[in-house]
Design an enzyme around this catalytic site. Structure first.
Site, PDB file in Angstrom:
ATOM      1  N   CYS A  67       0.871  -1.176   0.000  1.00 35.03           N
ATOM      2  CA  CYS A  67       0.000   0.000   0.000  1.00 35.03           C
ATOM      3  C   CYS A  67       0.907   1.226   0.000  1.00 35.03           C
ATOM      4  O   CYS A  67       2.095   1.115  -0.313  1.00 35.03           O
ATOM      5  CB  CYS A  67      -0.999  -0.030   1.163  1.00 35.03           C
ATOM      6  SG  CYS A  67      -0.334   0.175   2.823  1.00 35.03           S
ATOM      7  N   HIS A 100      13.914 -15.288  11.387  1.00 31.79           N
ATOM      8  CA  HIS A 100      13.672 -15.269  12.838  1.00 31.79           C
ATOM      9  C   HIS A 100      12.193 -15.257  13.219  1.00 31.79           C
ATOM     10  O   HIS A 100      11.826 -15.811  14.247  1.00 31.79           O
ATOM     11  CB  HIS A 100      14.353 -14.043  13.465  1.00 31.79           C
ATOM     12  CG  HIS A 100      15.845 -14.152  13.506  1.00 31.79           C
ATOM     13  ND1 HIS A 100      16.645 -13.227  14.119  1.00 31.79           N
ATOM     14  CD2 HIS A 100      16.687 -15.096  12.993  1.00 31.79           C
ATOM     15  CE1 HIS A 100      17.917 -13.582  13.994  1.00 31.79           C
ATOM     16  NE2 HIS A 100      17.969 -14.710  13.298  1.00 31.79           N
TER      17      HIS A 100
HETATM   18  C1  RB5 Z   1      -3.843   5.486   0.712  1.00 35.81           C
HETATM   19  O1  RB5 Z   1      -3.870   6.832   0.511  1.00 35.81           O
HETATM   20  C2  RB5 Z   1      -2.991   5.132   1.903  1.00 35.81           C
HETATM   21  O2  RB5 Z   1      -3.573   5.584   3.060  1.00 35.81           O
HETATM   22  C3  RB5 Z   1      -2.787   3.648   1.953  1.00 35.81           C
HETATM   23  O3  RB5 Z   1      -2.187   3.225   0.787  1.00 35.81           O
HETATM   24  C4  RB5 Z   1      -1.919   3.143   3.065  1.00 35.81           C
HETATM   25  O4  RB5 Z   1      -0.741   3.891   3.174  1.00 35.81           O
HETATM   26  C5  RB5 Z   1      -2.592   2.983   4.342  1.00 35.81           C
HETATM   27  O5  RB5 Z   1      -1.997   2.576   5.335  1.00 35.81           O
END
Ligand code: RB5
Length: 144
Positions: A67, A100
């Protein structure tokens, strides 16, 4: 037999995911994409939970979650009892997470990690085995 890899995340990791999948397939890994499947904002738990279910059921060996920061996917994945998700920003950490902690999911923050560096961490993660022994004793004490 080659490891079966599950990959997913949210819009923050969408571009990297699209480049990492063919790169892993070229290396002989079997890769299943848990989405998102198009650009645009999504809620990362919608993709993280199905991926984690598939690893817990042993359908896939290891997971990659990407993400923006790596934190949203890591926090969500670690709600699963059978998942040990490690947020990594350094190749040695990626190796240690397997060796680990017997981590079965690597979490990456695409907005804070270059693609090539993400690939280096992924390879360390996929190619390192759990050491067991004293680490197994500790891993056995993780779940509440
Ligand atoms: C998206 O904007 C962002 O919040 C997401 O990709 C992530 O970083 C959330 O933890």
């Amino acid at each position: 037999m080659s490891k079966k890899i599950a990959i997913g995340g949210d819009h923050g990791g969408y571009e990297y995911k699209g480049k990492i999948i063919p790169w892993l397939e070229e290396k002989g890994y079997q890769v299943k994409d848990f989405g998102p499947f198009k650009e645009g904002a999504v809620d990362y738990p919608d993709h993280v939970h199905p991926l984690c279910d598939a690893i817990e059921s042993k359908e896939y060996d290891l997971g990659i979650l990407i993400c923006g920061s790596g934190n949203g996917v890591a926090i969500t994945a670690n709600k699963h009892k059978g998942i040990r998700a490690a947020l990594c920003w350094n190749a040695e950490l990626a190796k240690l997470a397997r060796a680990h902690n017997n981590a079965n999911v690597i979490c990456l923050g695409a907005r804070f990690t270059g693609l090539e560096f993400a690939q280096t961490m992924i390879l360390e993660f996929l190619q390192t085995d759990f050491e067991g022994g004293r680490h197994q004793t500790r891993v056995d004490k993780i779940n509440c």
